[in-house]
Design an enzyme around this catalytic site. Sequence first.
Site, PDB file in Angstrom:
ATOM      1  N   GLU A  29      -7.026  -7.456  -0.290  1.00 31.23           N
ATOM      2  CA  GLU A  29      -7.398  -7.808   0.346  1.00 31.23           C
ATOM      3  C   GLU A  29      -8.829  -6.921   1.081  1.00 31.23           C
ATOM      4  O   GLU A  29      -9.144  -5.758   0.798  1.00 31.23           O
ATOM      5  CB  GLU A  29      -6.446  -6.675   1.553  1.00 31.23           C
ATOM      6  CG  GLU A  29      -5.465  -6.597   1.995  1.00 31.23           C
ATOM      7  CD  GLU A  29      -4.452  -6.295   3.105  1.00 31.23           C
ATOM      8  OE1 GLU A  29      -4.995  -5.333   4.180  1.00 31.23           O
ATOM      9  OE2 GLU A  29      -3.499  -5.820   2.498  1.00 31.23           O
ATOM     10  N   GLU A  50       0.641  -0.946   0.086  1.00 29.83           N
ATOM     11  CA  GLU A  50      -0.265   0.156   0.096  1.00 29.83           C
ATOM     12  C   GLU A  50       0.888   0.627   0.025  1.00 29.83           C
ATOM     13  O   GLU A  50       0.526   2.090   1.236  1.00 29.83           O
ATOM     14  CB  GLU A  50      -1.072   0.253   1.257  1.00 29.83           C
ATOM     15  CG  GLU A  50      -1.564  -1.159   1.824  1.00 29.83           C
ATOM     16  CD  GLU A  50      -3.136  -1.161   1.965  1.00 29.83           C
ATOM     17  OE1 GLU A  50      -2.802   0.175   2.913  1.00 29.83           O
ATOM     18  OE2 GLU A  50      -4.003  -0.930   2.190  1.00 29.83           O
TER      19      GLU A  50
HETATM   20  C1  GAL Z   1      -4.099  -2.567   5.546  1.00 27.15           C
HETATM   21  C2  GAL Z   1      -2.757  -2.945   5.063  1.00 27.15           C
HETATM   22  C3  GAL Z   1      -2.689  -4.381   5.653  1.00 27.15           C
HETATM   23  C4  GAL Z   1      -3.687  -4.122   7.285  1.00 27.15           C
HETATM   24  C5  GAL Z   1      -4.991  -3.559   7.142  1.00 27.15           C
HETATM   25  C6  GAL Z   1      -6.129  -3.668   8.156  1.00 27.15           C
HETATM   26  O1  GAL Z   1      -4.223  -1.620   4.864  1.00 27.15           O
HETATM   27  O2  GAL Z   1      -2.368  -3.686   3.833  1.00 27.15           O
HETATM   28  O3  GAL Z   1      -1.679  -4.511   6.506  1.00 27.15           O
HETATM   29  O4  GAL Z   1      -3.255  -3.689   8.302  1.00 27.15           O
HETATM   30  O5  GAL Z   1      -4.577  -2.144   6.561  1.00 27.15           O
HETATM   31  O6  GAL Z   1      -6.522  -4.857   8.644  1.00 27.15           O
END
Ligand code: GAL
Length: 853
Positions: A254, A185
């Site tokens: 994600e 990110e």
């Molecule tokens: C994203 C990040 C992850 C984790 C997630 C929230 O932005 O890439 O590593 O932190 O948020 O759980």
Amino acid sequence: MFTSMAPLPLLLFFLLSLLASSSSAAYNVSYDTRSLIIDGQRKLLISAAIHYPRSVPAMWPGLVQLAKEGGVDVIETYVFWNGHELSPNNYYFGGRYDLVKFCKIVQQAGMYLILRIGPFVAAEWNFGGVPVWLHYVPGTVFRTDNEPFKYYMKKFTTLIVSMMKKEKLFASQGGPIILAQVENEYGFYESAYGEGGKRYTMWAANMAVSQNTGVPWIMCQQFDPPDTVIDTCNSFYCDHFKPISPNKPKLWTENWPGWFKTFGASDPHRPPEDVAFSVARFFHKGGSLQNYYMYHGGTNFGRTSGGPFITTSYDYDAPIDEYGLARCPKWGHLKELHRSIKLCEHALLNGKPISLSLGPSQEADFYEDSSGACAAFISNMDEKNDKMVVFRNTSYFLPAWSVSILPDCKNVVFNTAKVGSQTSVVEMVPTDLQPSTTALNKDLNGLQWNVFKEKAGIWAAADLTKNSLVDHINTTKDTTDYLWYTTSFLVDGTEEFLKNSTSPMLVVESKGHAMHVFINQKLQGSGSGNGTVSPFKFRCPISLKAGKNEIALLSMTVGLQNAGAFYEWVGAGPTSVRILGMRNGTVDLSTSRWTYKIGLQGEHLKIYDTNGLNSVSWVSTAEPPKHQPLTWYKAVVDSPPGKDPVGLDMIHMGKGLAWLNGNEIGRYWPRKASKHEKCVQKCDYRGKFMPNKCNTGCGEPTQRWYHVPRSWFKPSGNTLVIFEEKGGDPTKILLSTRKVSSVCAHISEDHPSFDFEHLQESAVGDYRKKASISLKCPAGTRISGVKFASFGDPAGTCGSYAVGECHDPNSVSMVEKVCLNQNDCKLEITKENFNMKLCPSLVKRLAVEVACS
Ligand code: GAL
């Protein structure tokens, strides 16, 4: 046993193990705009994040298997740099950090793997995964065009890639790894680093690609990626995501099926209907790979959690809970979703997409290929209203905020808002600490405790003395949570407050994260930041005596910052200390002579570990002191009976650290969420999800139980060590076991039901079945009673069902007949089983709750 083997079986054994260990053939991973292409075949993939250090090796095969059973094709994990490179060139790949073993377990399960190397990962992990020591290598700035950072990042990335290559773990070598990720990110922060940020993005991509892994590299949330890497989406919804370049597939790294918790805040939940909705929408709109972050969140053991204030539990409301049990109905609902999507795979990946509007916020996308295969997704994005829509001359009912899946463009096999899979009721069953039955404790009645008191303040030669307040993290370098700040202060015997009963006020301003104040060895009060805001200002009345007073501040970190631009520079610890209400007004102690001690004596001597246990004189007692700050407690206990997962119940303790047999359980802190936070009784799944939409636990401790993996226990003689900072009652500590006590199912007679085992895209309609419920108790248990059953219009939810106005009185006996004493059972809604003629104008429903034991 080995030597007694007959020659033939022995040969067979060797041949089999040779087969198992020899790697399979290399295969090619490429992509185009539609999907990843594996060995020439387009793929539609469901992926699940399971982070290896957030559970223990003994749990890995079960977790991976449960993911596979849930319809998952790919396991995804980050690589946790600071868990592997403890100091420069000092590597650790044992225990929970045995990355190769984890990859091989995935391989043996016949699944693919996505390796998100980072090595910056965020992940609510301490310091975002980057080793703290790197911050102290002179001249280092993280995540920008900075020579020391790039040097160490490249060195670690190369080490991981070489390790994977050596074990033949990349697809190009026949292994499970189909994708690798560099950075994480960075797009959100790149501009904060100016031109250096842009150069760093290019450098990171080129460095990764030059590793020659033979598999594609991804960069998530990267808005200016070079063409050599695939940019991917992270969000609660990614249906509208488009990769920057038209020749890249639409991948979702994600999808957050829940959210993480912070000490002192309520507990977020994302409803399964909305998770399924987001996934279905993504494939609806041309996505081809989706990863749940997290599928199993697990535990931030020891001091691995990021912060400040991320809880030790990283349960995440994920499809598999922290303890490794399927979270139902989420796990089961998503399993049915995956099956339904997979039925569409061929048409989705090879068909031409056609989009249709079916109403103001209703739409269809269907994919038809030259062979006539056709799959459709129809959706209703209206947040309030259910809708009837017409698609290809047929009417369909679409609940608000839902997607229906039609693998043959005709029959609905799944709707994201209709949950038919079972719900389980999970309980933490309290069991008292059992005195160990080994020789040590045999002659004693009841549990013996051993107690060691820490001194408040400098417990040995000081580490540092200065006429100012130093930064906490720069001083401890995160080798411990604790740093003592001590000074002394003279009170004139003629001060007014000594005569009347008023108290001067101590005011501390701190960058974070938490602090206990001791004066003359006595705890005066505690302060801490809140939510994710670490700075705090803290006032407490203090008792001073005439003459010299010792002031000892125990400053604490609760997990280091894990994301944000320049996050590594965020400090902690007090910045100003003043005493108000003295005769001459306010006394500022900020520039007094401060003496510092890093960590606690017990930590320093490792008295939680087998080797260090006896390096202090413990006081043995059956009645340990209660509500005492700075106290170490030790007890030797038996393992709780059975095989169910175990959680340490710390509701009667204050704040501190816990260990079992030298293994670090983690930070405990049953800090309560404010009762004024927004919590819900029942979550409305409809409409966009935000992490604070469906919270529970207002006014309750954010984390009461702390997972202690079963594999850390011996049957007897287990050493439990607790360090309590501010005071608690150790006699009330319990080792509770996590049990599924009952399971429920609730469906309506028109629920889409199909024989999935035989279902084919082309002839879905032929496999339509009567609506049915399936109930399954955990392995080794049986359905021991029917707590509720009603065919009619039952009300309520699992655990609180009630009979409605329409009720078939034979419901309970019917369920008993089919289910009692079975591990699982299946019950169809047919006229043989229920009175279908009842309340003819109603679409009837069947709700059942059975007990498991
Ligand atoms: C994203 C990040 C992850 C984790 C997630 C929230 O932005 O890439 O590593 O932190 O948020 O759980």
